[in-house]
Design an enzyme around this catalytic site. Structure first.
Site, PDB file in Angstrom:
ATOM      1  N   TYR A 207       0.460  -1.183  -0.240  1.00 33.18           N
ATOM      2  CA  TYR A 207       0.320  -0.109   0.209  1.00 33.18           C
ATOM      3  C   TYR A 207       1.085   1.012   0.095  1.00 33.18           C
ATOM      4  CZ  TYR A 207       1.037  -0.654   5.139  1.00 33.18           C
ATOM      5  OH  TYR A 207       1.504  -1.233   5.731  1.00 33.18           O
ATOM      6  N   LYS A 208       2.445   0.882  -0.297  1.00 31.81           N
ATOM      7  CA  LYS A 208       3.371   2.334   0.086  1.00 31.81           C
ATOM      8  C   LYS A 208       3.363   2.658  -1.300  1.00 31.81           C
ATOM      9  CE  LYS A 208       4.618   1.385   4.712  1.00 31.81           C
ATOM     10  NZ  LYS A 208       5.223   1.031   5.684  1.00 31.81           N
ATOM     11  N   ARG A 354       8.787  14.167   7.038  1.00 29.99           N
ATOM     12  CA  ARG A 354       9.327  13.042   6.346  1.00 29.99           C
ATOM     13  C   ARG A 354       7.754  13.308   4.563  1.00 29.99           C
ATOM     14  NH1 ARG A 354       7.399   6.823   6.791  1.00 29.99           N
ATOM     15  NH2 ARG A 354       5.607   7.370   6.960  1.00 29.99           N
TER      16      ARG A 354
HETATM   17  C1  LIG Z   1       4.950   0.205   6.704  1.00 30.95           C
HETATM   18  C2  LIG Z   1       5.746  -1.300   7.876  1.00 30.95           C
HETATM   19  C3  LIG Z   1       5.352  -2.285   8.439  1.00 30.95           C
HETATM   20  C4  LIG Z   1       3.156  -2.034   8.747  1.00 30.95           C
HETATM   21  O1  LIG Z   1       2.925  -3.055   8.771  1.00 30.95           O
HETATM   22  P1  LIG Z   1       1.678  -3.684   8.688  1.00 30.95           P
HETATM   23  O2  LIG Z   1       1.365  -4.735   9.031  1.00 30.95           O
HETATM   24  O3  LIG Z   1       1.210  -4.069   6.473  1.00 30.95           O
HETATM   25  O4  LIG Z   1       0.479  -2.834   8.784  1.00 30.95           O
HETATM   26  C5  LIG Z   1       6.137  -2.976   9.007  1.00 30.95           C
HETATM   27  N1  LIG Z   1       7.404  -2.858   9.042  1.00 30.95           N
HETATM   28  C6  LIG Z   1       8.132  -2.073   7.826  1.00 30.95           C
HETATM   29  C7  LIG Z   1       9.494  -1.863   8.126  1.00 30.95           C
HETATM   30  C8  LIG Z   1       7.203  -1.059   7.559  1.00 30.95           C
HETATM   31  O5  LIG Z   1       7.083   0.206   7.061  1.00 30.95           O
END
Ligand SMILES: *Cc1c(COP(=O)(O)O)cnc(C)c1O
Length: 395
Positions: A207-208, A354
């Protein structure tokens, strides 16, 4: 070669979006495709959709699309669950590969969820298992022969600092440790050579930078030579060799399929599949060059025009991912004031503003416009207003 595809995304008028590192924007084609899936597949096919619309193959099919942009071969990546769950799964499988060792090594700049998942696993296993964290710069010294698994996020979520994947993996292997990379801020942000790095596991979210939408599933990669050997730990029915045999005992599925757990999120995977189609013709090297150019421009203009902000990211672009962070004591309020004026970035405690750079839908003009707005907010102390100081639940 330009990688710009601005016309393929929904970008609200008056918004300059510098937060695609946290939640990518909506690809224009996604809304119609998801609507169609809901109406024609879920609505009309009902349960027949699992076969007729190939929902059951979707985690592997989309996994192959993700594999294509992280340097992994076909059949080595599968989608499902959230990144946190995939971290747990990779860690548990990694520890099983090194039964004589008890230490998980990570760095203290890692994303909290990765560390929490490791803590939880260690607590569950007991028997002397331990999570050891050191400063990011000290990771290489800390890799010794007692380490079972090294678990790192390639690009630091706060500062954008980038680890050297290949060198650290080599060092981990020289010491007999299993290597796990979290690609949350790498997949879709920069070229990744998973096969070339030789790491055993990699995980990431979609989702990023991949624009799969809020709640889009995570992914997991297992090095192909180990895929039929690893124990998935989270043994769910869809990771079973024959889910519809409904056997009493678990038998791991073929290769990467065993890392599946339960029913895949079909609607969300459909949105992600559309988003992944946009990557088919993107040259990752060209994307990286465009990203670095935008970041360099941003740093140069901010340092020239906005002296109130202090660079928190590495200055050398080779040591950065695809985001730039600046420190400012009142960073939260400043970011709210900037967002109020259409430039969307985010804030990470304690004082980090950021900004993510995503060349698929950002260009040099956007960067200059954003800097002008940030300058206005800082020069005129527009952030110094009560309405910007109350923290929302999501920052
Ligand atoms: C965004 C992010 C997450 C988020 O994990 P979700 O289970 O998808 O909420 C975990 N680890 C890192 C390094 C992230 O950048």
């Amino acid at each position: 070669m330009s990688v710009l595809k601005k016309d393929q995304f929904v970008l609200p008028k008056g918004v300059i979006y510098l937060d695609g590192n946290s939640l990518g924007p909506l690809p224009k084609a996604a809304a119609a495709r998801v609507q169609e899936m809901i109406t024609d597949e879920w609505g009309e096919m009902l349960i027949r959709g699992w076969n007729k619309a190939a929902w059951m193959e979707q985690p592997a099919r989309v996994g192959n699309m993700v594999a294509g942009i992280v340097g992994a071969p076909e059949g080595s990546v599968v989608m499902g669950d959230t990144l946190s769950i995939k971290v747990f799964q990779a860690l548990a499988s990694a520890l099983k590969l090194r039964p004589g060792r008890k230490v998980i090594l990570s760095d203290n700049g890692n994303f909290p969820s990765d560390l929490y998942m490791a803590e939880g696993l260690v607590g569950l296993l007991e028997q002397g298992y331990e999570l050891r964290t050191v400063a990011p710069e000290e990771v290489t010294e800390a890799i010794g022969e007692d380490i079972a698994a090294v678990m790192l996020t390639e690009v630091d979520y706060r500062t954008g600092r980038k680890h050297d994947m290949k060198a650290i993996t080599e060092l981990a292997h020289a010491n007999g440790a299993v290597m796990i990379w979290d690609l949350a801020h790498s997949a879709g942000a920069l070229p990744v050579d998973l096969a070339g790095s030789n790491c055993e596991f990699a995980v990431g979210c979609t989702y990023k930078y991949l624009n799969g939408g809020p709640g889009a599933p995570g992914f997991i990669y297992v090095r192909p030579d180990l895929a039929d050997e690893v124990q998935p730990a989270l043994a769910g029915w869809l990771g079973h060799r024959q889910p519809f045999a409904f056997e009493q005992n678990y038998q791991p599925g073929q290769g990467i399929e065993r890392m599946r757990v339960g029913t895949p999120p079909v609607i969300q995977l459909t949105a992600l599949e559309v988003a992944m189609e946009l990557w088919a013709d993107v040259d990752m090297q060209a994307l990286r060059e465009a990203s670095v150019a935008l970041q360099e421009q941003f740093i140069e203009e901010i340092e020239r025009d906005v002296p109130q902000l202090t660079l928190a990211s590495p200055r050398n672009s080779a040591e950065r991912g695809s985001q730039v962070s600046f420190r400012f004591e009142e960073g939260y309020a400043a970011m709210q004031a900037v967002i109020d004026r259409g430039v969307i970035g985010d804030f990470r405690a304690p004082d980090i503003m950021r900004f993510g750079f995503t060349p698929l839908y950002l260009d040099a003009e956007d960067v200059s416009k954003a800097v002008a707005i940030i300058r206005d907010v800082m020069e005129n102390r527009l952030w110094d207003n009560e309405k910007y100081k109350t923290r929302a639940r999501v920052t």
